[in-house]
Design a protein around this motif. Sequence first.
Motif, mmCIF file in Angstrom:
data_model
loop_
_atom_site.group_PDB
_atom_site.id
_atom_site.type_symbol
_atom_site.label_atom_id
_atom_site.label_comp_id
_atom_site.label_asym_id
_atom_site.label_seq_id
_atom_site.Cartn_x
_atom_site.Cartn_y
_atom_site.Cartn_z
ATOM 1 N N ILE A 1 35.607 42.543 31.328
ATOM 2 C CA ILE A 1 35.720 42.120 29.936
ATOM 3 C C ILE A 1 36.793 42.972 29.281
ATOM 4 O O ILE A 1 36.740 44.210 29.322
ATOM 5 N N VAL A 2 37.782 42.312 28.685
ATOM 6 C CA VAL A 2 38.885 43.009 28.016
ATOM 7 C C VAL A 2 38.897 42.587 26.550
ATOM 8 O O VAL A 2 38.907 41.374 26.249
ATOM 9 N N GLY A 3 38.895 43.551 25.652
ATOM 10 C CA GLY A 3 38.936 43.209 24.234
ATOM 11 C C GLY A 3 38.554 44.366 23.355
ATOM 12 O O GLY A 3 38.552 45.531 23.785
ATOM 13 N N ASP A 4 38.219 44.053 22.110
ATOM 14 C CA ASP A 4 37.837 45.076 21.146
ATOM 15 C C ASP A 4 36.463 44.747 20.577
ATOM 16 O O ASP A 4 35.658 44.092 21.243
ATOM 17 N N ASP A 5 36.203 45.175 19.374
ATOM 18 C CA ASP A 5 34.888 44.935 18.774
ATOM 19 C C ASP A 5 34.733 43.524 18.228
ATOM 20 O O ASP A 5 33.621 43.140 17.827
ATOM 21 N N ASP A 6 35.802 42.752 18.203
ATOM 22 C CA ASP A 6 35.751 41.413 17.614
ATOM 23 C C ASP A 6 35.929 40.288 18.614
ATOM 24 O O ASP A 6 35.299 39.228 18.484
ATOM 25 N N GLU A 7 36.799 40.475 19.627
ATOM 26 C CA GLU A 7 37.129 39.386 20.540
ATOM 27 C C GLU A 7 37.372 39.921 21.937
ATOM 28 O O GLU A 7 37.784 41.083 22.115
ATOM 29 N N VAL A 8 37.113 39.051 22.933
ATOM 30 C CA VAL A 8 37.267 39.463 24.329
ATOM 31 C C VAL A 8 37.789 38.304 25.171
ATOM 32 O O VAL A 8 37.682 37.137 24.794
ATOM 33 N N ILE A 9 38.343 38.672 26.303
ATOM 34 C CA ILE A 9 38.608 37.755 27.403
ATOM 35 C C ILE A 9 37.739 38.192 28.569
ATOM 36 O O ILE A 9 37.632 39.395 28.856
ATOM 37 N N VAL A 10 37.109 37.227 29.229
ATOM 38 C CA VAL A 10 36.255 37.504 30.378
ATOM 39 C C VAL A 10 36.999 37.101 31.641
ATOM 40 O O VAL A 10 37.518 35.985 31.741
ATOM 41 N N ILE A 11 37.054 38.015 32.605
ATOM 42 C CA ILE A 11 37.764 37.776 33.862
ATOM 43 C C ILE A 11 36.746 37.671 34.993
ATOM 44 O O ILE A 11 35.942 38.578 35.208
ATOM 45 N N ASP A 12 36.779 36.548 35.712
ATOM 46 C CA ASP A 12 35.897 36.286 36.852
ATOM 47 C C ASP A 12 34.428 36.334 36.445
ATOM 48 O O ASP A 12 33.684 37.264 36.791
ATOM 49 N N VAL B 1 37.977 32.469 29.415
ATOM 50 C CA VAL B 1 37.440 32.919 30.692
ATOM 51 C C VAL B 1 38.524 32.665 31.726
ATOM 52 O O VAL B 1 38.921 31.514 31.955
ATOM 53 N N ILE B 2 39.037 33.726 32.324
ATOM 54 C CA ILE B 2 40.127 33.614 33.287
ATOM 55 C C ILE B 2 39.585 33.841 34.687
ATOM 56 O O ILE B 2 38.893 34.833 34.949
ATOM 57 N N CYS B 3 39.894 32.916 35.578
ATOM 58 C CA CYS B 3 39.437 32.993 36.963
ATOM 59 C C CYS B 3 40.610 33.400 37.846
ATOM 60 O O CYS B 3 41.601 32.660 37.933
ATOM 61 N N THR B 4 40.511 34.554 38.499
ATOM 62 C CA THR B 4 41.615 34.980 39.362
ATOM 63 C C THR B 4 41.695 34.139 40.626
ATOM 64 O O THR B 4 42.707 34.176 41.328
ATOM 65 N N HIS B 5 40.631 33.386 40.907
ATOM 66 C CA HIS B 5 40.593 32.481 42.048
ATOM 67 C C HIS B 5 39.407 31.550 41.851
ATOM 68 O O HIS B 5 38.624 31.724 40.917
ATOM 69 N N GLY B 6 39.258 30.570 42.741
ATOM 70 C CA GLY B 6 38.263 29.537 42.513
ATOM 71 C C GLY B 6 37.028 29.606 43.386
ATOM 72 O O GLY B 6 36.256 28.653 43.409
ATOM 73 N N LEU B 7 36.813 30.701 44.098
ATOM 74 C CA LEU B 7 35.656 30.775 44.988
ATOM 75 C C LEU B 7 34.352 30.708 44.200
ATOM 76 O O LEU B 7 34.239 31.276 43.112
ATOM 77 N N PRO B 8 33.357 30.023 44.746
ATOM 78 C CA PRO B 8 32.174 29.651 43.959
ATOM 79 C C PRO B 8 31.440 30.788 43.280
ATOM 80 O O PRO B 8 31.024 30.654 42.122
ATOM 81 N N ASP B 9 31.214 31.897 43.982
ATOM 82 C CA ASP B 9 30.431 32.948 43.336
ATOM 83 C C ASP B 9 31.151 33.538 42.131
ATOM 84 O O ASP B 9 30.523 33.987 41.169
ATOM 85 N N HIS B 10 32.463 33.504 42.136
ATOM 86 C CA HIS B 10 33.241 34.137 41.071
ATOM 87 C C HIS B 10 33.462 33.229 39.862
ATOM 88 O O HIS B 10 33.883 33.695 38.810
ATOM 89 N N VAL B 11 33.200 31.939 40.009
ATOM 90 C CA VAL B 11 33.341 31.015 38.873
ATOM 91 C C VAL B 11 31.994 30.442 38.444
ATOM 92 O O VAL B 11 31.935 29.585 37.553
ATOM 93 N N ALA B 12 30.919 30.919 39.039
ATOM 94 C CA ALA B 12 29.615 30.297 38.840
ATOM 95 C C ALA B 12 29.127 30.352 37.399
ATOM 96 O O ALA B 12 28.343 29.497 36.973
ATOM 97 N N ALA B 13 29.559 31.366 36.635
ATOM 98 C CA ALA B 13 29.122 31.485 35.243
ATOM 99 C C ALA B 13 30.227 31.108 34.258
ATOM 100 O O ALA B 13 30.045 31.250 33.051
#
Length: 240
Positions: free
Chosen positions: A29-40, A60-72
């Motif tokens: 999770i990258v961000g501050d107290d107001d907004e974030v981007i979620v990776i994988d 929500v940024i997916c570094t790849h498409g493998l199922p466990d990493h995009v499941a949420a």
Amino acid sequence: MTARIERVVTEGVVEIDGTEHKVENNTWIVGDDDEVIVIDAARDADKILEQVGEREVLAVICTHGLPDHVAAAIEVASRDEAVVALHPKDKPLWRETWSETWPDIDMEDDGAFGVADVQLDVMETPGVTQGGVSLYCEALGAVFTGKTLLADGPGKLGGEYPALPDQLTSIGGRLFTLPGETRVLAAHGDEVTVGDLEPHFDEWVSGSLTRAHDAGRDDDAPLADGTKISGITLSAADDD
């Protein structure tokens, strides 16, 4: 600067050849107290959103498409109507998990995402999957490498290297050109720095990875990087 990096570790049990193994995935999770981007966004949307709290999820940024990493990914994104981003070459993998929806954004090399007061630059780093990317944040001195590069070296898929020459090209040509102090934040395991791993690159190119794998192969052993979870086998020739 107010932006920061947080890690959420999610766990799951996968069955490999009739034996159950625990697998851990990193969500960043990258961000501050107001907004974030979620990776994988892996496995457990509730745990990820608990860490996000009341902050707005921009993407929500997916570094790849493998199922466990995009499941949420869909559940995390939908709470705030955030966009989901994936490289188009990994869309076939995405459909293994999400058969009735597509990501909102097709990522491209040298694209960028902004959050809080920092920028995440997209770097194409294929190898484990054809659409694998890394995200470099110069301001925070970190690169999110997905499965391309882990703390113990190049990542695998199903205990194998699907396209090792491409993967090593990605690592040497893109990731190891970053400053040595850059934090390597991968989809599995602990963090290291570019400087920790770069001295091993010549060994990898010379064949140490495949020699070690062949010498110590045990098909019944647990896979620490969780690569067999999907049951998917890729080859360098897969285009769809």
